[in-house]
Write an enzyme that holds these catalytic residues in place. Structure first.
Site, PDB file in Angstrom:
ATOM      1  N   LYS A 176      41.103  35.161  38.746  1.00 30.67           N
ATOM      2  CA  LYS A 176      42.025  36.228  39.147  1.00 30.67           C
ATOM      3  C   LYS A 176      41.842  36.458  40.642  1.00 30.67           C
ATOM      4  CE  LYS A 176      42.693  40.223  39.907  1.00 30.67           C
ATOM      5  NZ  LYS A 176      43.284  40.657  41.196  1.00 30.67           N
ATOM      6  N   GLU A 251      28.710  39.595  43.800  1.00 33.21           N
ATOM      7  CA  GLU A 251      28.528  39.461  45.258  1.00 33.21           C
ATOM      8  C   GLU A 251      29.288  40.626  45.877  1.00 33.21           C
ATOM      9  OE1 GLU A 251      26.698  37.205  46.612  1.00 33.21           O
ATOM     10  OE2 GLU A 251      26.470  35.805  44.953  1.00 33.21           O
ATOM     11  N   CYS A 285      31.721  39.989  54.309  1.00 34.88           N
ATOM     12  CA  CYS A 285      30.710  40.787  53.597  1.00 34.88           C
ATOM     13  C   CYS A 285      29.373  40.761  54.338  1.00 34.88           C
ATOM     14  CB  CYS A 285      30.537  40.257  52.192  1.00 34.88           C
ATOM     15  SG  CYS A 285      30.258  38.492  52.159  1.00 34.88           S
ATOM     16  N   GLU A 384      30.063  50.513  54.761  1.00 34.88           N
ATOM     17  CA  GLU A 384      30.731  49.268  55.129  1.00 34.88           C
ATOM     18  C   GLU A 384      32.147  49.593  55.607  1.00 34.88           C
ATOM     19  OE1 GLU A 384      31.901  46.525  51.955  1.00 34.88           O
ATOM     20  OE2 GLU A 384      31.049  44.904  53.144  1.00 34.88           O
TER      21      GLU A 384
HETATM   22  P1  NAD Z   1      37.884  44.936  45.705  1.00 34.63           P
HETATM   23  O1  NAD Z   1      36.691  45.299  44.939  1.00 34.63           O
HETATM   24  O2  NAD Z   1      38.903  45.979  45.970  1.00 34.63           O
HETATM   25  O3  NAD Z   1      38.684  43.774  44.969  1.00 34.63           O
HETATM   26  C1  NAD Z   1      38.082  42.535  44.640  1.00 34.63           C
HETATM   27  C2  NAD Z   1      38.793  41.938  43.452  1.00 34.63           C
HETATM   28  O4  NAD Z   1      38.600  42.810  42.340  1.00 34.63           O
HETATM   29  C3  NAD Z   1      40.310  41.787  43.611  1.00 34.63           C
HETATM   30  O5  NAD Z   1      40.716  40.593  42.993  1.00 34.63           O
HETATM   31  C4  NAD Z   1      40.836  42.982  42.852  1.00 34.63           C
HETATM   32  O6  NAD Z   1      42.137  42.772  42.334  1.00 34.63           O
HETATM   33  C5  NAD Z   1      39.831  43.092  41.720  1.00 34.63           C
HETATM   34  N1  NAD Z   1      39.746  44.417  41.105  1.00 34.63           N
HETATM   35  C6  NAD Z   1      40.035  45.631  41.650  1.00 34.63           C
HETATM   36  N2  NAD Z   1      39.840  46.611  40.745  1.00 34.63           N
HETATM   37  C7  NAD Z   1      39.411  46.009  39.612  1.00 34.63           C
HETATM   38  C8  NAD Z   1      39.017  46.495  38.327  1.00 34.63           C
HETATM   39  N3  NAD Z   1      39.061  47.797  38.025  1.00 34.63           N
HETATM   40  N4  NAD Z   1      38.596  45.605  37.406  1.00 34.63           N
HETATM   41  C9  NAD Z   1      38.544  44.290  37.690  1.00 34.63           C
HETATM   42  N5  NAD Z   1      38.926  43.771  38.877  1.00 34.63           N
HETATM   43  C10 NAD Z   1      39.347  44.622  39.832  1.00 34.63           C
HETATM   44  O7  NAD Z   1      37.358  44.280  47.032  1.00 34.63           O
HETATM   45  P2  NAD Z   1      38.226  43.687  48.220  1.00 34.63           P
HETATM   46  O8  NAD Z   1      38.770  44.846  48.978  1.00 34.63           O
HETATM   47  O9  NAD Z   1      39.162  42.643  47.729  1.00 34.63           O
HETATM   48  O10 NAD Z   1      37.113  42.902  49.053  1.00 34.63           O
HETATM   49  C11 NAD Z   1      36.337  43.533  49.977  1.00 34.63           C
HETATM   50  C12 NAD Z   1      34.940  43.728  49.470  1.00 34.63           C
HETATM   51  O11 NAD Z   1      34.407  42.504  48.995  1.00 34.63           O
HETATM   52  C13 NAD Z   1      33.998  44.176  50.546  1.00 34.63           C
HETATM   53  O12 NAD Z   1      33.218  45.244  50.076  1.00 34.63           O
HETATM   54  C14 NAD Z   1      33.127  42.976  50.824  1.00 34.63           C
HETATM   55  O13 NAD Z   1      31.874  43.251  51.322  1.00 34.63           O
HETATM   56  C15 NAD Z   1      33.097  42.297  49.507  1.00 34.63           C
HETATM   57  N6  NAD Z   1      32.838  40.861  49.657  1.00 34.63           N
HETATM   58  C16 NAD Z   1      31.589  40.386  49.335  1.00 34.63           C
HETATM   59  C17 NAD Z   1      31.288  39.030  49.490  1.00 34.63           C
HETATM   60  C18 NAD Z   1      29.921  38.510  49.152  1.00 34.63           C
HETATM   61  O14 NAD Z   1      29.752  37.310  49.055  1.00 34.63           O
HETATM   62  N7  NAD Z   1      28.932  39.345  48.941  1.00 34.63           N
HETATM   63  C19 NAD Z   1      32.264  38.163  49.957  1.00 34.63           C
HETATM   64  C20 NAD Z   1      33.521  38.667  50.274  1.00 34.63           C
HETATM   65  C21 NAD Z   1      33.793  40.031  50.105  1.00 34.63           C
END
Ligand code: NAD
Length: 489
Positions: A176, A251, A285, A384
């Site tokens: 997804k 992650e 991240c 963050e």
């Molecule tokens: P997000 O948590 O908003 O969304 C991530 C994914 O989760 C998307 O596909 C979204 O549609 C899905 N999602 C949202 N709500 C959900 C729910 N209730 N149930 C299941 N899935 C759901 O994060 P984002 O804004 O897309 O990404 C930014 C964040 O990701 C930052 O905090 C960043 O640090 C982190 N990140 C971490 C890494 C790592 O390797 N540690 C890498 C990239 C990004």
């Protein structure tokens, strides 16, 4: 543009026929739409993944799976240039960064093809037991159906980090992608189709997190959840997984420190500090978004840092020579602007950027931003931001640097710069983070483990650790003694 879902090797329309707009963050124009997958679509995808896992895929050798992974890499390679451009339109990043990402994604499939082959060699490893009446061996078996949910900052690369090790291990996948950047994951499905991957092994369901994402994390047919994204969503996924004890890896976010000692080379430090916070518009991240500078070098370093920051070219990612593109979405832009306003209100000194560039009146563009001396307990320093915003504080000595760096609820990454290798190693060892860079920041390698401590996550991706994420370990123990067991007789 593809506005269907890829389920069981077929392109299908979403169950309720809904669609989501895709917006180019450099122009704010709608460039297409994708399917809004629902709970029913997720159910169909999980059933397809289960049938594939229970079918011939479940008994493939690592060598066979390596062949498919290599073919997938070949298929991506054929479209490499177009994929990089698509990523820029969807995410906004400068084209050279997108080209780098696509090449890395291809490399990731090839790397895990190699590990799939090695897996055959270490299958059924004999294990020496102290008791000679028993013979034991260890098997590594695929975890089953993996539900994978990824963010928008590295759309294709994050898909590769998830899908490649899962397929190498012999798992099947429902992926997804983020609703903000769904396009390259659909192209990955096209590559899978072209490479002849059996139906159901990789399914791609676009859709909203609260609908498709939450349905995937709650689905009882999913054995493993692998998530990359924010801490609040990670917590929801963890709760969903707790319901039926799913295997899980997370992650999550970070607020990583970059520690620069007085003896560091100023020019090299400036270069890596910029790379650590402005690459991908700071939407990384592991971004080293907290800069800790030793007092003696601070005036010289900050002067050079601000001067170099002002040289960064800002504009649409497809325009040649741009080093900073737009943020990914209106929502993310608003969130970062609010954090900047909060930082100013909290009394931190804005020493560079912080505003929309004057010559760019459309698109989610923001000047690279530096705040000096935010309070240690301020939101600016602790939370963050996930944008091109660097916060700087001073430190006195090694102990003070480590104390400030480790005073965070995150523990993803950290960096240290010093001409003294013994000191750099001591500090690297003292940082409570899953990834530490010495005299650099951000270089990432498919061979090396990736992941964080504390609220930055659970488990590690990449390298052999990434493969283990999708493997179950089974011991098979055989009674080989000629003597009867004799407990009851
Ligand atoms: P997000 O948590 O908003 O969304 C991530 C994914 O989760 C998307 O596909 C979204 O549609 C899905 N999602 C949202 N709500 C959900 C729910 N209730 N149930 C299941 N899935 C759901 O994060 P984002 O804004 O897309 O990404 C930014 C964040 O990701 C930052 O905090 C960043 O640090 C982190 N990140 C971490 C890494 C790592 O390797 N540690 C890498 C990239 C990004």
């Amino acid at each position: 543009m593809r506005d269907q879902l890829y389920i069981n090797g077929q392109w299908v329309s979403p169950d309720l026929g809904g669609h989501l707009q895709v917006i180019d963050p450099a122009t704010e124009h709608v460039i297409g739409s994708v399917a809004a997958g629902t709970e029913e679509d997720i159910d169909n995808a999980v059933r397809a993944a289960r049938a594939a896992f229970d079918g011939p895929w479940g008994s493939t050798s690592g060598e066979q799976r390596a062949g498919w992974l290599d073919s997938l890499a070949d298929a991506l390679e054929q479209d490499q240039a177009a994929l990089a451009e698509l990523e820029v339109r969807d995410n906004g990043k400068p084209l050279p960064e997108a080209q780098w990402d696509v090449a890395d994604a291809i490399g990731c499939f090839r790397f895990y093809a190699g590990l799939a082959r090695e897996l055959d060699a270490r299958q059924d490893e004999p294990l020496a037991l102290a008791d000679p009446r028993f013979r034991c061996h260890v098997r590594h078996e695929p975890v089953g159906v993996a539900g994978q949910i990824i963010p928008w900052n590295y759309p294709l690369l994050m898909a590769a980090w998830k899908v490649a090790p899962a397929l190498a291990a012999g798992a099947t996948v429902v992926l997804k992608p983020s609703e903000l950047t769904p396009l390259s994951a659909l192209e990955l499905a096209v590559a899978a189709e072209r490479s002849g991957l059996p139906p159901g092994v990789l399914n791609v369901v676009t859709g909203l997190g609260a609908e498709a994402g939450s349905a995937l994390s709650a689905h009882p047919g999913v054995d493993k959840l692998a998530f990359t994204g924010s801490v609040p969503t990670g917590a929801k996924i963890m709760s969903a997984a707790a319901h039926d004890i799913k295997n899980i890896s997370l992650e999550l976010g970070g607020k990583s420190a970059f520690i620069v000692f007085d003896d560091a080379d100023v020019e090299a430090a400036v270069e890596w500090i910029l790379f650590g916070i402005f690459w991908n518009q700071g939407q990384v991240c592991s971004a080293t978004s907290r800069l800790l500078v030793q007092q003696g070098i601070a005036p010289r370093l900050l002067e050079r840092l601000v001067a170099a920051t002002r040289q960064i070219t800002i504009g649409p990612g497809l325009e040649p020579g741009m080093l900073l593109g737009p943020l990914v979405s209106a929502g993310q832009y608003e969130k970062v602007l609010q954090m900047i306003a909060r930082g100013e209100a909290e009394g931190a000194r804005l020493i560079s950027g912080g505003r929309r560039p004057k010559d760019l009146d459309r698109g989610y563009f923001l000047q690279p931003t530096i705040f000096d001396q935010p309070a240690e307990d301020s939101a600016l320093w602790r939370d963050e931001i996930f944008g091109p915003v660097l916060c700087v504080r001073r430190f006195t000595d090694e102990a003070d640097a480590l104390r400030q760096a480790n005073a965070s609820r995150f523990g993803l990454a950290g960096a240290v710069m010093s001409a003294d290798p013994a000191r750099a190693t001591r500090v690297a060892n003292g940082l409570r983070a899953g990834i530490v860079w010495i005299n650099c920041s951000q270089p990432t390698f498919v061979e090396a483990p990736w992941g964080g401590m504390k609220q930055s996550g659970i488990g590690r991706e990449l390298g052999r650790w990434g493969l283990e994420n999708y493997l179950e370990v089974k011991q098979v123990t055989e009674y080989v003694s000629a003597e009867p067991w004799g407990w009851y007789s």
